[in-house]
Design a protein around this motif. Structure first.
Motif, PDB file in Angstrom:
ATOM      1  N   ARG A 297      -7.228  -0.411  -7.689  1.00 61.46           N
ATOM      2  CA  ARG A 297      -7.070  -1.648  -6.940  1.00 61.46           C
ATOM      3  C   ARG A 297      -8.030  -2.700  -7.496  1.00 61.46           C
ATOM      4  O   ARG A 297      -9.197  -2.405  -7.765  1.00 61.46           O
ATOM      5  CB  ARG A 297      -7.335  -1.414  -5.449  1.00 61.46           C
TER       6      ARG A 297
ATOM      7  N   GLU B  51      -2.590  -3.815  -7.617  1.00 60.72           N
ATOM      8  CA  GLU B  51      -2.656  -2.377  -7.878  1.00 60.72           C
ATOM      9  C   GLU B  51      -1.964  -2.068  -9.200  1.00 60.72           C
ATOM     10  O   GLU B  51      -0.896  -2.613  -9.496  1.00 60.72           O
ATOM     11  CB  GLU B  51      -1.986  -1.584  -6.753  1.00 60.72           C
ATOM     12  N   LYS B  52      -2.601  -1.213  -9.986  1.00 63.28           N
ATOM     13  CA  LYS B  52      -2.008  -0.758 -11.234  1.00 63.28           C
ATOM     14  C   LYS B  52      -2.144   0.758 -11.311  1.00 63.28           C
ATOM     15  O   LYS B  52      -3.208   1.298 -11.004  1.00 63.28           O
ATOM     16  CB  LYS B  52      -2.693  -1.405 -12.436  1.00 63.28           C
ATOM     17  N   THR B  53      -1.075   1.405 -11.744  1.00 70.04           N
ATOM     18  CA  THR B  53      -1.084   2.860 -11.881  1.00 70.04           C
ATOM     19  C   THR B  53      -0.928   3.226 -13.347  1.00 70.04           C
ATOM     20  O   THR B  53       0.048   2.809 -13.997  1.00 70.04           O
ATOM     21  CB  THR B  53       0.037   3.504 -11.063  1.00 70.04           C
ATOM     22  N   ARG B  54      -1.886   3.975 -13.846  1.00 66.98           N
ATOM     23  CA  ARG B  54      -1.833   4.466 -15.224  1.00 66.98           C
ATOM     24  C   ARG B  54      -2.229   5.938 -15.224  1.00 66.98           C
ATOM     25  O   ARG B  54      -3.206   6.315 -14.570  1.00 66.98           O
ATOM     26  CB  ARG B  54      -2.774   3.676 -16.140  1.00 66.98           C
TER      27      ARG B  54
ATOM     28  N   LYS C  64      -2.938   7.598 -11.956  1.00 71.48           N
ATOM     29  CA  LYS C  64      -4.044   7.130 -11.121  1.00 71.48           C
ATOM     30  C   LYS C  64      -3.843   5.661 -10.789  1.00 71.48           C
ATOM     31  O   LYS C  64      -3.526   4.856 -11.665  1.00 71.48           O
ATOM     32  CB  LYS C  64      -5.382   7.320 -11.841  1.00 71.48           C
ATOM     33  N   THR C  65      -4.018   5.327  -9.503  1.00 71.46           N
ATOM     34  CA  THR C  65      -3.849   3.953  -9.044  1.00 71.46           C
ATOM     35  C   THR C  65      -5.210   3.314  -8.809  1.00 71.46           C
ATOM     36  O   THR C  65      -6.074   3.886  -8.137  1.00 71.46           O
ATOM     37  CB  THR C  65      -3.031   3.905  -7.742  1.00 71.46           C
TER      38      THR C  65
END
Length: 214
Positions: A204, A195-198, A201-202
């Motif tokens: 998957r 998971e990455k949040t930028r 907004k996350t």
């Protein structure tokens, strides 16, 4: 193109090697990939194994105790320097490292019971060619275990990251490449979901593991 991509990869990974293990996301991914390989492949204590694109050994160091010997290979001397220090500190005596770029160098003469990698294939411009090399490096009935991103929209890496040749892979296409290279008993499963949040907004990103036998 391959040489330029690999030169970019070497420079980037040398630069960030010292801080590579600091990422909780990388450590979690490596743990799940290592566990999934151990579940999918009947590891043996006398096996000779090679990890391609080993980085700092986050995956390989977890599998080495279950193998006879592990040759950990990467194109980044900086990454291997970190791994060498970790292995010395932990007293690991069945692991050796080697700078190796199979897109430009001949493979080792040794034959291996297992070749594995994690998050390396998307940095390789010609993956089918590398799979053919892997096939030739394996002993009879030897295994490959390859983990990487499912096909994604290009958002896993930020735009300034060099050396990215593929935005993941479709599992059915990767399976066809393995079959064309001569592999059999091909199986794919999900090993991890990153998971990455930028910008609040996350997203998957599933990570697959494909195993196959020579």
């Amino acid at each position: 193109m391959s040489s330029l991509v690999q030169d970019s990869n070497r420079q980037r990974f040398d630069h960030i090697a010292a801080d590579w293990d600091d990422s909780p996301m990388r450590r979690a991914m490596a743990g799940n990939v290592a566990r999934t390989i151990a579940d999918a492949v009947p590891l043996q204590s006398d096996w000779q194994a090679l990890e391609y694109g080993c980085g700092t050994g986050l995956v390989g160091a977890q599998l080495a105790p279950r193998l006879g010997h592990l040759l950990a290979c990467d194109l980044s001397p900086g990454m291997l320097s970190v791994l060498d220090e970790k292995a010395r500190a932990a007293g690991v005596d069945n692991l050796d490292t080697r700078v190796l770029d199979l897109t430009r160098e001949a493979p080792p003469a040794q034959r291996f019971d297992l070749i594995f990698s994690s998050m390396t294939m998307h940095h390789i411009p010609d993956v089918p060619a590398l799979l053919r090399v892997f096939h030739g490096m394996l002993a009879a009935d030897g295994w490959v275990a390859l983990a990487d991103l499912d096909a994604e929209d290009g958002s896993f890496h930020t735009p300034d990251v060099p050396g990215v040749a593929h935005h993941g892979f479709a599992r059915d296409e990767f399976t066809r490449w393995l079959a064309a290279a001569g592999f059999r008993d091909i199986n794919a499963r999900t090993a991890h979901t990153a998971e990455k949040t930028r910008d609040g907004k996350t997203a998957r990103y599933p990570i697959f593991l494909i195993t196959a036998r020579r």
